[in-house]
Design a protein around this motif. Structure first.
Motif, short mmCIF file in Angstrom:
data_model
loop_
_atom_site.label_atom_id
_atom_site.label_comp_id
_atom_site.label_asym_id
_atom_site.label_seq_id
_atom_site.Cartn_x
_atom_site.Cartn_y
_atom_site.Cartn_z
N ALA A 174 -52.90 32.97 -15.89
CA ALA A 174 -53.53 33.88 -15.10
C ALA A 174 -53.34 35.28 -15.68
CB ALA A 174 -52.81 33.81 -13.67
N LEU A 175 -52.07 35.54 -16.00
CA LEU A 175 -52.05 36.78 -16.90
C LEU A 175 -52.95 37.30 -17.99
CD1 LEU A 175 -47.95 37.31 -16.81
CD2 LEU A 175 -49.83 38.76 -15.69
N ALA A 176 -53.15 35.91 -18.76
CA ALA A 176 -53.88 36.14 -20.12
C ALA A 176 -55.35 36.50 -19.56
CB ALA A 176 -53.71 34.70 -20.81
N ALA A 177 -55.75 35.81 -18.38
CA ALA A 177 -57.14 36.10 -17.91
C ALA A 177 -57.22 37.33 -17.25
CB ALA A 177 -57.26 35.03 -16.86
N LEU A 178 -56.14 37.68 -16.54
CA LEU A 178 -56.14 39.16 -16.36
C LEU A 178 -56.28 40.22 -17.34
CD1 LEU A 178 -55.76 41.34 -13.74
CD2 LEU A 178 -53.27 40.90 -14.31
N GLY A 179 -55.51 39.91 -18.51
CA GLY A 179 -55.79 40.71 -19.58
C GLY A 179 -57.13 41.03 -20.12
N GLU A 180 -57.83 39.79 -20.05
CA GLU A 180 -59.07 39.75 -20.75
C GLU A 180 -59.87 40.64 -19.74
OE1 GLU A 180 -60.70 35.97 -21.33
OE2 GLU A 180 -58.99 35.63 -23.02
N ALA B 195 -61.51 39.94 -10.00
CA ALA B 195 -60.24 39.40 -10.57
C ALA B 195 -60.74 37.98 -10.91
CB ALA B 195 -59.14 39.36 -9.84
N PRO B 196 -60.20 37.25 -12.19
CA PRO B 196 -60.65 35.94 -12.34
C PRO B 196 -59.99 35.05 -11.72
CG PRO B 196 -59.75 37.43 -14.18
CD PRO B 196 -59.51 38.05 -13.14
N ALA B 197 -60.78 33.76 -11.63
CA ALA B 197 -60.38 32.89 -10.53
C ALA B 197 -58.77 32.13 -10.77
CB ALA B 197 -61.40 31.61 -10.79
N ALA B 198 -58.38 32.36 -11.92
CA ALA B 198 -57.01 31.81 -12.40
C ALA B 198 -56.07 32.79 -11.58
CB ALA B 198 -56.91 31.74 -14.01
N VAL B 199 -56.45 34.25 -11.72
CA VAL B 199 -55.32 34.99 -11.07
C VAL B 199 -55.32 34.71 -9.59
CG1 VAL B 199 -54.80 37.43 -10.84
CG2 VAL B 199 -56.01 36.72 -12.88
N TYR C 260 -44.34 42.16 -8.50
CA TYR C 260 -44.51 40.60 -7.97
C TYR C 260 -44.23 39.69 -8.79
CZ TYR C 260 -47.82 36.95 -6.71
OH TYR C 260 -48.54 35.99 -6.36
N MET C 261 -44.56 40.18 -10.34
CA MET C 261 -44.29 39.05 -11.47
C MET C 261 -42.65 38.84 -11.38
SD MET C 261 -46.76 39.99 -14.43
CE MET C 261 -46.27 41.57 -14.46
N ALA C 262 -42.02 39.93 -11.17
CA ALA C 262 -40.44 39.84 -11.26
C ALA C 262 -39.90 38.59 -10.40
CB ALA C 262 -39.81 41.08 -11.27
N SER C 263 -40.47 38.87 -9.19
CA SER C 263 -40.18 38.07 -7.98
C SER C 263 -40.62 36.47 -8.27
CB SER C 263 -40.57 38.79 -6.61
OG SER C 263 -41.89 38.65 -6.87
N GLU C 264 -41.66 36.25 -8.98
CA GLU C 264 -42.05 34.88 -9.14
C GLU C 264 -41.45 34.13 -10.29
OE1 GLU C 264 -45.02 33.50 -7.56
OE2 GLU C 264 -44.30 34.33 -6.08
N ARG C 265 -41.42 33.03 -10.15
CA ARG C 265 -41.04 32.24 -11.42
C ARG C 265 -42.07 32.06 -12.30
NH1 ARG C 265 -36.13 28.23 -11.75
NH2 ARG C 265 -37.41 27.75 -13.30
N PRO C 266 -41.98 32.68 -13.56
CA PRO C 266 -43.32 32.20 -14.36
C PRO C 266 -43.55 30.78 -14.48
CG PRO C 266 -41.50 33.78 -15.54
CD PRO C 266 -41.07 33.45 -14.20
N ASN C 267 -44.39 30.48 -14.42
CA ASN C 267 -44.70 28.88 -15.18
C ASN C 267 -46.16 29.05 -15.84
OD1 ASN C 267 -46.94 29.18 -13.17
ND2 ASN C 267 -45.61 28.50 -11.50
N SER C 268 -46.73 28.04 -16.30
CA SER C 268 -47.66 28.19 -17.43
C SER C 268 -48.95 28.48 -16.68
CB SER C 268 -47.81 26.73 -18.11
OG SER C 268 -48.40 25.77 -17.08
#
Ligand code: C2E
Ligand code: CA
Ligand code: CA
Length: 560
Positions: free
Chosen positions: A68-74, A88-92, A55-63
């Motif tokens: 969202a990834l940081a929130a997911l890590g937490e 899952a966090p709201a940001a994700v 999924y991530m590879a297919s998306e262009r990463p933006n801020s």
């Protein structure tokens, strides 16, 4: 720009991989999963992570997706604190809704697997540790797989004073305490063994307040003893339980394969025997199994079997020891002391069998016999003109029985003996540990005329504040305090202070095991009311006791 995007994607993949590893590790630590369980769980989670990564590879990463990834890590790291429930966090959810759904599904599946495992009866629902069955089968596999002659160890951990906490703070708090204990045990095990997964110890809750550890590969007995000491230390730290600071301890038995057994069964038996040794030495320590312990255990088993035959046959006798007033010189009563008429050994003293009887619970039946015998003898003696009071010893295991007080009243009522002719002796520790309900029953017996005394005072744990609210008439100062009063000033100071204390709360003082006239003189000068001991008479069998009582007054006066 292209290489920047690739860098971000690879960073994201790396952080996900790290998150994944930490997630699996935390979950394994949390649940204390076996290697097989970990593999199943890992492959399940890996599937979802592949989805994430593609999924991530297919998306262009933006801020936004970086946040969202940081929130997911937490969120994933929160598993370390036991959180398998939060969504899952709201940001994700906002930036990567598919990913959020995948994470929620993952957690739902993990929860379902855990529930399933519990449902399959492999885990203890309170602590999430493997249960007895699971532990045995895993330890069995490890033992079978181990090299011939390789050393491994079984630790049997039994909590000290857990029952008191459970009884006083309630079962819900008791369960909380068990969870905290399990977590401390996990920490000790995890800190000890980080490397090779084949050498990873097993930890389980067997039942109640019993835990066990199996260490599949050890170098020496010293290594296990070090682990045992760490466990003792970890459990001896107070637990904060809803604003209560709770002190418990751990008694640990250690058995080592192949010396002490080569099967799970035999190792657990040996570790259990060693645990009893640690308990009998006062708890808060570990004990390593050895041949002498095995012999003592066999001896106890023999005694246990013979005792249950003795109860069936009523192979017991009572000896009576007079209690003399230091004020009037008269006999104020006598204590009934149990003797076992053993078919092979002759008369056995209580010290050789009461501890076994207490441990197995057969003391309750023996106690019933004592009660019945005292009632019957008092009935006969009353008809012969005896008007003294008879004291007898009550084991804490007896009063735990719900029908104890009813039975007592009935036994003496049926024999036509007023309760004012009996006295119940509770050891200091037992008296301090009984519940409020039992205390209320004791108070009601006292209101009906029975005397209540605290036995072996000065040897147990005493809550002085409780002393003033307890329904007691007499306190018996233990022989260990009396023994030194002729020779040691310190001993006299202590006994004098104890006598002041007892009299201060309005109770009568009885000194036990008084052996010499000069001890009796010192005690009288200190204000002690009553003495019991060889100075007057050793415990005597019925006939001797009765003829002694007829001559008692003159005898008492001559000593006094
Ligand atoms: P205890 O209740 O403290 O009983 C006093 C013990 O001190 C008795 O030991 C007695 O023989 C001994 N003794 C008496 N005078 C002297 C003395 O001057 N010097 C010395 N050194 N010892 C003296 P015994 O009969 O061996 O009983 C030991 C313990 O067994 C008792 O201690 C009591 O805790 C327990 N016990 C005895 N009978 C029963 C019973 O019917 N039920 C229960 N649960 N426990 C019992
Ligand atoms: Ca006693
Ligand atoms: Ca005593």
């Amino acid at each position: 720009m292209r290489s920047g995007t690739a860098q971000k994607i690879s960073n994201a993949i790396l952080s996900c991989a790290a998150g994944f590893a930490s997630f699996i590790f935390s979950l394994s630590a949390l649940l204390y999963l076996t290697e097989l369980d970990q593999k199943i769980l890992a492959s399940m989670v890996a599937g979802v992570f592949c989805l994430m990564i593609s999924y991530m590879a297919s998306e262009r990463p933006n801020s936004e997706s970086a946040k969202a990834l940081a929130a997911l890590g937490e969120r994933l790291l929160a598993v370390e604190d036991g959180d398998l429930v939060s969504p899952a966090p709201a940001a994700v959810r906002k930036a990567m809704p598919k990913l959020a759904t995948a994470v929620d599904t993952l957690f739902a599946e993990v929860r379902a697997s855990i529930e399933n495992a519990h449902a399959l009866g492999m885990y203890d629902p309170v602590t999430s540790l493997p249960n007895r069955l699971h532990f045995r089968s895993e330890a069995d596999k490890m033992l079978v797989d181990s090299e011939a002659g390789a050393m491994s160890a079984m630790l049997f951990v039994d909590l000290d004073r857990f029952k008191t906490v459970n009884d006083s703070l309630g079962h819900a708090r008791g369960d909380q305490l068990l969870i905290m204990v399990a977590n401390r045990l996990r920490v000790v095990v995890n800190a000890e063994f980080t490397g090779n997964s084949a050498a990873r110890p097993l930890l389980a809750r067997l039942a109640g307040d019993e835990f066990t550890m199996y260490l599949p590969a050890i170098e020496s007995p010293d290594e296990v003893e070090r682990v045992a000491r760490r466990v003792v230390l970890a459990i001896s730290e107070p637990f904060e339980l809803c604003s209560h600071s709770v002190d418990i301890g751990a008694s640990i038995g250690v058995a080592i394969a192949p010396d002490h057994g080569t099967t799970v069964e035999s190792l657990m038996r040996a570790a259990d025997i060693a645990m009893y040794c640690a308990k009998s030495r006062g708890g808060g320590q570990h004990c390593l199994f050895n041949a002498a312990l095995a012999a003592e255990h066999q001896d106890n088993l023999d005694t246990e079997r013979a005792l249950s035959d003795a109860v069936q046959r009523g192979d017991f006798l009572l000896a009576f020891q007079p209690q003399m007033s230091l004020v009037t010189g008269a006999m104020v009563g006598a204590e009934a002391l149990l003797r076992w008429n053993h078919p092979r050994d002759g008369l056995r003293l209580p010290g050789t069998f009461i501890p076994v009887a207490e441990r197995t619970g057969i003391i309750a039946e023996i106690g019933d016999w004592v009660m019945g015998e005292v009632a019957a003898l008092l009935g006969q003696w009353q008809r012969d003109g005896f008007a003294g009071r008879i004291a007898f010893n009550i084991s804490p295991r007896q009063v735990e029985r719900p029908d104890f007080f009813v039975k007592l009243r009935q036994t003496f009522g049926d024999a036509g003996i007023p309760l004012s002719m009996i006295e119940l002796e509770f050891t200091e520790t037992a008296a301090m540990e009984v519940s409020e309900t039992i205390l209320a029953e004791v108070a009601s017996l006292r209101a009906s005329g029975a005397r209540i005394s605290i036995d072996d005072f000065g040897t147990g744990y005493s809550n002085i504040a409780r002393l003033q609210t307890m329904p007691i008439d007499r306190v018996k100062v233990d022989q260990s305090l009396i023994a030194g009063i002729e020779t040691s000033e310190k001993s006299r100071v202590i006994v004098q202070a104890v006598i002041h204390l007892i009299k201060g709360v309005g109770c009568e003082v009885v000194a036990e095991a008084v052996e010499t006239v000069s001890q009796a003189d010192i005690l009288r000068a200190m204000g002690c009311d009553t003495v019991q001991g060889f100075v007057y008479s050793p415990p005597m069998m019925e006939r001797e006791f009765l003829s002694w009582t007829q001559r008692a007054e003159g005898r008492a006066k001559s000593v006094a």
